[in-house]
Motif scaffolding. Structure first.
Motif, PDB file in Angstrom:
ATOM      1  N   PHE A  61       0.845  -1.198   0.000  1.00  0.00           N
ATOM      2  CA  PHE A  61       0.000   0.000   0.000  1.00  0.00           C
ATOM      3  C   PHE A  61       0.875   1.240   0.000  1.00  0.00           C
ATOM      4  N   LYS A  62       0.265   2.383  -0.282  1.00  0.00           N
ATOM      5  CA  LYS A  62       0.941   3.669  -0.200  1.00  0.00           C
ATOM      6  C   LYS A  62       0.270   4.526   0.857  1.00  0.00           C
ATOM      7  N   ALA A  63       1.079   5.278   1.586  1.00  0.00           N
ATOM      8  CA  ALA A  63       0.506   6.228   2.529  1.00  0.00           C
ATOM      9  C   ALA A  63      -0.125   7.368   1.731  1.00  0.00           C
ATOM     10  N   PRO A  64      -1.375   7.733   2.017  1.00  0.00           N
ATOM     11  CA  PRO A  64      -2.052   8.792   1.247  1.00  0.00           C
ATOM     12  C   PRO A  64      -1.344  10.137   1.387  1.00  0.00           C
ATOM     13  N   VAL A  65      -1.536  10.978   0.408  1.00  0.00           N
ATOM     14  CA  VAL A  65      -1.001  12.331   0.456  1.00  0.00           C
ATOM     15  C   VAL A  65      -1.579  13.052   1.672  1.00  0.00           C
ATOM     16  N   GLY A  66      -0.721  13.686   2.443  1.00  0.00           N
ATOM     17  CA  GLY A  66      -1.175  14.397   3.629  1.00  0.00           C
ATOM     18  C   GLY A  66      -1.142  13.570   4.889  1.00  0.00           C
TER      19      GLY A  66
ATOM     20  N   SER B  81       3.009   8.859   0.073  1.00  0.00           N
ATOM     21  CA  SER B  81       3.304   8.320  -1.258  1.00  0.00           C
ATOM     22  C   SER B  81       4.420   7.274  -1.266  1.00  0.00           C
ATOM     23  N   GLN B  82       5.000   6.953  -0.113  1.00  0.00           N
ATOM     24  CA  GLN B  82       5.974   5.861  -0.029  1.00  0.00           C
ATOM     25  C   GLN B  82       5.220   4.529  -0.004  1.00  0.00           C
TER      26      GLN B  82
ATOM     27  N   VAL C   1       8.923  -0.832   4.790  1.00  0.00           N
ATOM     28  CA  VAL C   1       9.073  -0.119   3.521  1.00  0.00           C
ATOM     29  C   VAL C   1       9.164  -1.163   2.415  1.00  0.00           C
ATOM     30  N   PHE C   2       8.552  -0.876   1.257  1.00  0.00           N
ATOM     31  CA  PHE C   2       8.512  -1.864   0.178  1.00  0.00           C
ATOM     32  C   PHE C   2       9.044  -1.261  -1.110  1.00  0.00           C
TER      33      PHE C   2
END
Length: 230
Positions: free
Chosen positions: A58-63, A135-136, A95-96
């Motif tokens: 998954f990606k962390a959402p913007v903000g 976004s990471q 982290v991926f």
């Protein structure tokens, strides 16, 4: 002075609550509640069937810069490989790298968690409480440490989430690569909750500025009334 004392702290609290509002990724909403992917388990069961590590990228959402919690759904298989007793598993977030499909720094690991052998999906919700970067890409993965038999993770064969996918690893400990298992399932049924770890950083929206402006006007008007009364 009383009006100023009461109004401004109240609006400041409102702003802090708005700034720290949760962002949620929820694929459970599109899951049918029955579909899943097998077989999750350690080598103590049927070794040629079981895969010790299942996960979801998954990606962390913007903000968002804080992962509060992550939830997955797991059920024992109901065939000849049914677990005979509860197992134990441990979950992690790392982290991926989407190019090499390997994990980097592990940012959180759970304690040992009982894996129920009672048939039917059980929701396992973990309080992660770890800092993330917007976004990471990350991976939530779980490894069964003990137990016999096989399990399945709830998921969908349709792409419920565009910024990640279901993955697995045959290497205990989270080493090696995490291939995508998209031929069987695109995404697991999961819920990830994010917030801002530093809620004062976001810039208030125009409506918030208006509230502060109104509070200032109300405070000034209150002071004038107090002075006139004196």
């Amino acid at each position: 002075m009383k009006l100023k004392t009461l109004v401004l702290p109240a609006l400041l609290s409102l702003f802090l609550a708005t700034a720290g509002r949760a962002q949620i990724i929820n694929t459970e909403a599109g899951w049918d509640g029955t579909t899943g992917v097998s077989s999750f388990g350690n080598s103590a069961g049927f070794q040629f069937y079981n895969t010790p590590i299942f996960g979801q990228t998954f990606k962390a959402p913007v903000g968002a810069d804080f992962l509060k919690s992550f939830e997955i759904n797991v059920s024992p298989r109901s065939d000849f490989n049914t677990p005979t007793s509860n197992g134990v598993f441990k979950a992690s977030v790392a982290v991926f790298d989407t190019v090499t499909r390997t994990i980097g720094a592990v940012i959180w690991t759970s304690g040992d968690t009982v894996l129920s052998s009672a048939y039917g999906y059980t929701a396992y919700n973990f309080a992660v409480n770890a800092n993330v970067s917007a976004s990471q890409s990350y991976v939530f993965f779980a490894e069964e440490l003990s137990g016999r038999g096989s399990y399945k993770w709830g998921g969908s064969q349709s792409d419920l989430y565009t910024d990640g996918t279901f993955v697995y690893s045959n290497t205990p400990g989270g080493g090696g690569t995490f291939p995508a298992f998209t031929s069987t399932v695109a995404d697991t049924a999961f819920v990830a909750v994010f917030t801002g770890a530093t809620p004062l950083t976001p810039v208030p929206e125009a409506s918030t500025y208006a509230l502060f402006g109104a509070a200032a006007c109300m405070s000034i008007a209150g002071l004038r009334r107090v002075r006139k009364a004196k």
